[in-house]
Design a protein around this motif. Structure first.
Motif, PDB file in Angstrom:
ATOM      1  N   TRP A 311     -15.805   4.834 -63.038  1.00 51.60           N
ATOM      2  CA  TRP A 311     -14.483   4.505 -62.512  1.00 51.60           C
ATOM      3  C   TRP A 311     -13.469   5.055 -63.512  1.00 51.60           C
ATOM      4  CZ3 TRP A 311     -13.328  -0.233 -59.149  1.00 51.60           C
ATOM      5  CH2 TRP A 311     -11.965  -0.243 -58.791  1.00 51.60           C
ATOM      6  N   SER A 314      -6.874   4.129 -61.314  1.00 49.84           N
ATOM      7  CA  SER A 314      -6.573   3.452 -60.050  1.00 49.84           C
ATOM      8  C   SER A 314      -6.816   4.339 -58.847  1.00 49.84           C
ATOM      9  CB  SER A 314      -5.122   2.960 -60.053  1.00 49.84           C
ATOM     10  OG  SER A 314      -4.236   4.066 -60.157  1.00 49.84           O
ATOM     11  N   LYS A 315      -6.900   5.649 -59.040  1.00 53.48           N
ATOM     12  CA  LYS A 315      -7.227   6.573 -57.950  1.00 53.48           C
ATOM     13  C   LYS A 315      -8.592   7.219 -58.224  1.00 53.48           C
ATOM     14  CE  LYS A 315      -2.357   7.624 -57.081  1.00 53.48           C
ATOM     15  NZ  LYS A 315      -1.319   8.691 -57.002  1.00 53.48           N
ATOM     16  N   GLY A 319     -14.089   3.735 -55.204  1.00 55.78           N
ATOM     17  CA  GLY A 319     -13.168   2.670 -54.824  1.00 55.78           C
ATOM     18  C   GLY A 319     -13.879   1.340 -54.751  1.00 55.78           C
ATOM     19  N   ARG A 320     -13.209   0.371 -54.158  1.00 55.18           N
ATOM     20  CA  ARG A 320     -13.812  -0.949 -53.986  1.00 55.18           C
ATOM     21  C   ARG A 320     -15.056  -0.849 -53.126  1.00 55.18           C
ATOM     22  NH1 ARG A 320     -14.119  -4.666 -50.265  1.00 55.18           N
ATOM     23  NH2 ARG A 320     -12.868  -3.407 -48.827  1.00 55.18           N
ATOM     24  N   THR A 435      -2.835  -2.006 -59.830  1.00 57.26           N
ATOM     25  CA  THR A 435      -3.703  -2.482 -58.751  1.00 57.26           C
ATOM     26  C   THR A 435      -4.216  -1.322 -57.910  1.00 57.26           C
ATOM     27  OG1 THR A 435      -1.830  -2.772 -57.249  1.00 57.26           O
ATOM     28  CG2 THR A 435      -2.475  -4.671 -58.606  1.00 57.26           C
ATOM     29  N   TYR A 436      -5.385  -1.533 -57.298  1.00 57.51           N
ATOM     30  CA  TYR A 436      -5.983  -0.588 -56.365  1.00 57.51           C
ATOM     31  C   TYR A 436      -6.700  -1.407 -55.308  1.00 57.51           C
ATOM     32  CZ  TYR A 436      -9.101   2.964 -54.447  1.00 57.51           C
ATOM     33  OH  TYR A 436      -9.780   3.796 -53.608  1.00 57.51           O
ATOM     34  N   GLU A 437      -6.282  -1.256 -54.045  1.00 58.42           N
ATOM     35  CA  GLU A 437      -6.814  -2.048 -52.943  1.00 58.42           C
ATOM     36  C   GLU A 437      -6.753  -3.543 -53.280  1.00 58.42           C
ATOM     37  OE1 GLU A 437     -10.538  -0.859 -51.358  1.00 58.42           O
ATOM     38  OE2 GLU A 437      -9.927   1.216 -51.020  1.00 58.42           O
TER      39      GLU A 437
END
Length: 860
Positions: A311, A314-315, A319-320, A435-437
């Motif tokens: 990871w 944030s991009k 992803g989640r 934050t991300y999602e």
């Protein structure tokens, strides 16, 4: 004039106790009458001794006797007189603060005969019970399917365990988590061997609530109304008497784990415990007791952090990931808990009339504080550390068979930390939160706390049986509390420049040393001829916060800062018991009770290193500005009840109660200074209810306790922090309290063959808590019922002279996931309007799943 007198009293008191730095416990009494078996006439001058103890008495002209200062436990009493056959009664149960009645009928001895031995039976009812009292012996604690004493405390009638994180100004702050007869949290007085213990900043007692109970001889709970010797809290007294060293060496080693090859219940849990007891070599009448408990666990499997490989940001490339697709290798425990509880107790009896004891206890814990929106930053999750320890010294001196005094002293320390790192500068390395999602993927929790308190206590009690009818008790207590509170935010600059000077930007940084003084006198009147018992007492309490407050909070920047008033209160206490027969007794109790608000409320928002060091910090006051001049909170409590023996081993207790609460700490919205929250005595409330307890003593291989409580609680605001969230829209009217649960049932069942096996079960069911849908009308809806069943299966056997136990313990037997918190608009624990479920389905909102352990104990 009053202030001058108080200063002289305090000075004399401190000087006196600086020479007598010792401390006391809780004891019971045996009394009775010796008569001729044929004529019924009293036998004066009969000799009474406590077998294997250096205690005894002689009957008076009417044949009556009494023996004071007996620690809780079982005793044998032997009575002898010239011309009569010696008689002994065994298994006489003594409980703290209560009288055990033992009567003897002696037969004439024509020739030398062996001593007659009679096994005493517990009376059908406790005739001198003037208030509601519950308790557990060491045997009951050991057989129960529990993790710690909190589990037993929470199933008692009249006690509502919060079932979730105790509320507080600080996230994860400690507290007792108990609501007594509808009161707020932290209204419970905790005692170890008669000494007040606990966290003076936040409330609760870490050692009592977290210990497994193996070091406890007796636990007693007095709810609602209690004698004048107890004070400083308004709801209940939870008193534990710890074990003493035995005359012979003995010990036990025990442990349990859930790591036995079944993956679905494996939480990597290990618990170990060691107890040792015996005499200290080469010193007569000197004994020790040592107990240590250690536990570690990864905690709930549904509470975890996610560490995704590669990871980047944030991009990032990954992803989640939905929970059902997460590999186990990515999951990091986020509900872990490590703790240690220990005790060392020494007892020395240099003379038959003097007993000296020293008791050191410690409770340490580190645990994770899970934040659901930080799931993808597992190492940026906050953690909590608490450390509570203390030493208790006690001297008991018997002046005569009817009088003894206790001198007691203690020094206790409590430390609390919440955050990511204890060093502020290291926190800043985490950077800004991104934050991300809807999950944070960089940064960390910003707020953190470092708090501590050191409490020095000195107590003197004297007890005297001035006649067969009157047991007088009086005492004094002095407490010095050194309180330190620090609250910070990791983000931003640690200093600010104002008018060319640098100031530290703490949300709070304050240290104060308040004092408390109390005294009491009470008389226990027992009129055996008419079967009437009365407890009457008066308590005096004095508080000196030793702080300053704003003379006019409407002008926070310009008003003068003046010293807090010294607070004094008198509390009358009254209770009667009237036995209707040997099988029934009626009681009535009334009392006034006071407690100063937690010191957290009294120092909130003060920054002695900031620009406003001479007054509260209004730049960023956090939860609210303190009012050190707040009045003590007041409760007036009433209760009436009856105890009835339905059969030889079956007794029912029924009690009705009413509590009126006033001067509770709440908040006011102040327009001055741009508007801020000010803590003050503006809250009020009342509660009423009925408690029914059905107790079946162990006989025919089984015992049971069935409790039912009905209660209703109305209060202006459930806590200062919930009121503060409403800001300027505070309204002072009564609503259902956040913890209101009308119905509560609990059943404790034990089926046992003490030499072979035992099955114990605890079942509880309680109404769900209320919640609000509309802000204007609070707590109009209610969550579902909470139901739980715990089970323990034990097998006893002996190998090589060692007593052994193996057991299976299952907590939450039926794997019921009780709902602890819901979203107001949906009434669901996992669904909120306009937000994705993966973010709202916080597992902390429901209770834990089934837990299975296997354990053992080896004793010698």
């Amino acid at each position: 004039m009053i202030n001058v007198c108080l200063k002289y009293i305090l000075t004399i008191y401190i000087l006196f106790f600086s020479c007598l730095s010792l401390y006391a416990g809780i004891s019971g009494k045996i009394s009775g009458r010796v008569v001729d078996a044929e004529t019924g006439e009293p036998i004066p001058g009969a000799n009474i001794i406590v077998v294997n103890k250096s205690l005894g008495a002689a009957t008076d002209l009417e044949g009556y006797f009494y023996i004071l200062n007996l620690a809780p436990g079982q005793y044998s009493i032997e009575v002898s007189f010239i011309g009569y056959q010696t008689q002994r009664q065994t298994r006489i149960l003594v409980q703290s603060d209560l009288t055990s009645k033992v009567n003897f009928k002696l037969s004439s001895a024509i020739m030398e005969l062996e001593t007659i031995e009679i096994i005493a039976t517990k009376p059908l009812i406790q005739k001198d019970l003037t208030a509601s009292q519950q308790g557990f012996s060491t045997e009951e604690i050991e057989a129960a399917p529990i993790e710690n004493l909190s589990d037993l405390i929470g199933i008692q009638a009249g006690i509502n365990s919060s079932g979730s994180e105790p509320s507080g100004y600080v996230s994860g702050a400690p507290g007792d988590g108990l609501h007594i007869r509808g009161g707020r949290e932290n209204e419970t007085l905790f005692l170890i061997d008669g000494v007040k213990v606990g966290d003076d900043i936040y409330g609760g007692s870490r050692y009592i609530q977290s210990t497994s109970g193996s070091s406890i001889k007796e636990m007693k709970t007095i709810i609602g109304t209690f004698n004048a010797e107890y004070g400083g809290k308004t709801g209940a007294v939870i008193s534990v008497v710890t074990k003493d060293g035995e005359e012979k060496f003995s010990g036990a080693i025990s442990g349990y784990t859930d790591k036995f090859g079944i993956e679905t219940v494996d939480r990597n849990t290990f618990q170990g415990e060691l107890s040792l007891s015996g005499p200290i070599p080469y010193i007569n009448n000197f004994s020790f007791f040592i107990n240590g408990q250690a536990r570690t666990t990864d905690g709930r499997p549904d509470i975890f952090g996610v560490e995704i490989p590669e990871w980047q940001d944030s991009k990032g490339l990954v992803g989640r990931v939905p929970d059902e697709e997460l590999p186990d290798s990515w999951k990091v425990p986020a509900n872990w808990n490590d703790e240690w509880n220990g005790m060392v107790k020494l007892n020395y009896k240099p003379k038959n009339t003097i007993t000296i004891s020293a008791n050191y206890f410690q409770s340490w814990q580190q645990r994770a504080k899970y934040k659901h929106n930080y799931r993808y930053l597992p190492y940026a999750q906050p953690w909590i550390e608490t450390n509570n320890n203390g030493i208790i010294l006690k001297l008991i001196h018997t002046l005569s068979p009817s009088t003894f005094y206790e001198v007691m002293g203690s020094l206790q320390n409590t430390d609390f930390f919440y955050g990511i790192n204890k060093i502020r500068e290291k926190k800043l390395l985490y950077g800004d939160r991104v934050t991300y999602e809807d999950y944070y993927v960089s940064g960390a929790i910003h707020d953190y706390n470092i708090d501590s308190s050191q409490t020095l206590q000195a107590v003197f009690n004297i007890t005297s049986q001035i006649s067969n009818n009157h047991l007088l008790k009086a005492g004094l207590e002095l407490r010095r509390i050194d309180v330190f509170h620090r609250m910070d935010m990791a983000g931003g600059s640690p200093v600010q420049e104002i008018d060319g000077e640098l100031y530290e930007t703490h949300l709070a940084y304050v240290q104060r040393v308040p004092y408390e003084l109390a005294g009491y006198i009470q008389d226990k009147m027992e009129f055996e001829e008419i079967g009437f018992i009365m407890n009457v007492g008066l308590r005096f309490e004095y508080w000196n916060p030793h702080m300053e407050y704003m003379e006019n909070p409407d002008l926070p920047f310009t008003t003068a800062m003046i010293k807090t008033d010294q607070k004094m209160r008198f509390s009358p206490r009254f209770g009667i018991s009237y036995p209707i027969s040997d099988k029934a007794a009626f009681h009535l109790a009334y009392g006034h009770f006071y407690q100063l608000s937690r010191y957290m409320e009294l120092v909130s928002g003060l920054n002695d290193r900031g620009y406003f060091k001479d007054r509260p910090n209004l730049n960023d006051p956090g939860p609210g500005i303190s009012n050190p001049n707040a009045r003590p909170e007041k409760t007036v409590s009433y209760e009436t009840g009856v105890q009835v023996s339905l059969a030889t081993a079956l007794t029912i207790y029924a009690t009705a109660f009413y509590r009126e609460m006033s001067d509770l700490m709440g908040v006011r919205w102040m327009e001055g200074g741009g508007g801020y929250i000010y803590l003050d005595n503006v809250d009020f409330g009342n509660s009423k209810g009925i408690e029914i307890r059905l107790n079946k003593r162990l006989s025919d291989l089984w015992a049971a306790r069935l409790n039912y409580t009905w209660t209703t609680v109305k209060i202006s605001t459930s806590s200062p922090q919930t009121a503060a969230q409403r800001g300027r829209f505070i309204s002072y009217q009564s609503f259902l309290a956040d913890w209101d649960r009308p119905h509560f049932f609990s059943l404790s069942l034990l089926v046992s063959n003490p030499t072979s096996w035992a099955v114990s079960m605890i079942t509880s069911a309680r109404s769900g808590r209320p919640y609000s849908v509309l802000a204007e009308v609070l707590n109009t809806e209610r969550m579902p019922w909470e139901i739980n069943v715990d089970l323990r299966l034990s097998k006893y056997f002996t190998v090589f002279g060692l007593s052994n136990t193996i057991y299976l313990q299952v907590l939450n037997l039926f794997d019921r996931r009780n709902i602890r918190s819901v979203y107001s608009e949906t009434g669901k624990w996992d669904i909120d309007i306009g937000k994705p479920r993966h973010l709202t389905a916080n597992p902390n909102r429901i209770s834990d799943s089934r837990r299975v352990r296997i354990g053992f104990k080896i004793g010698f």
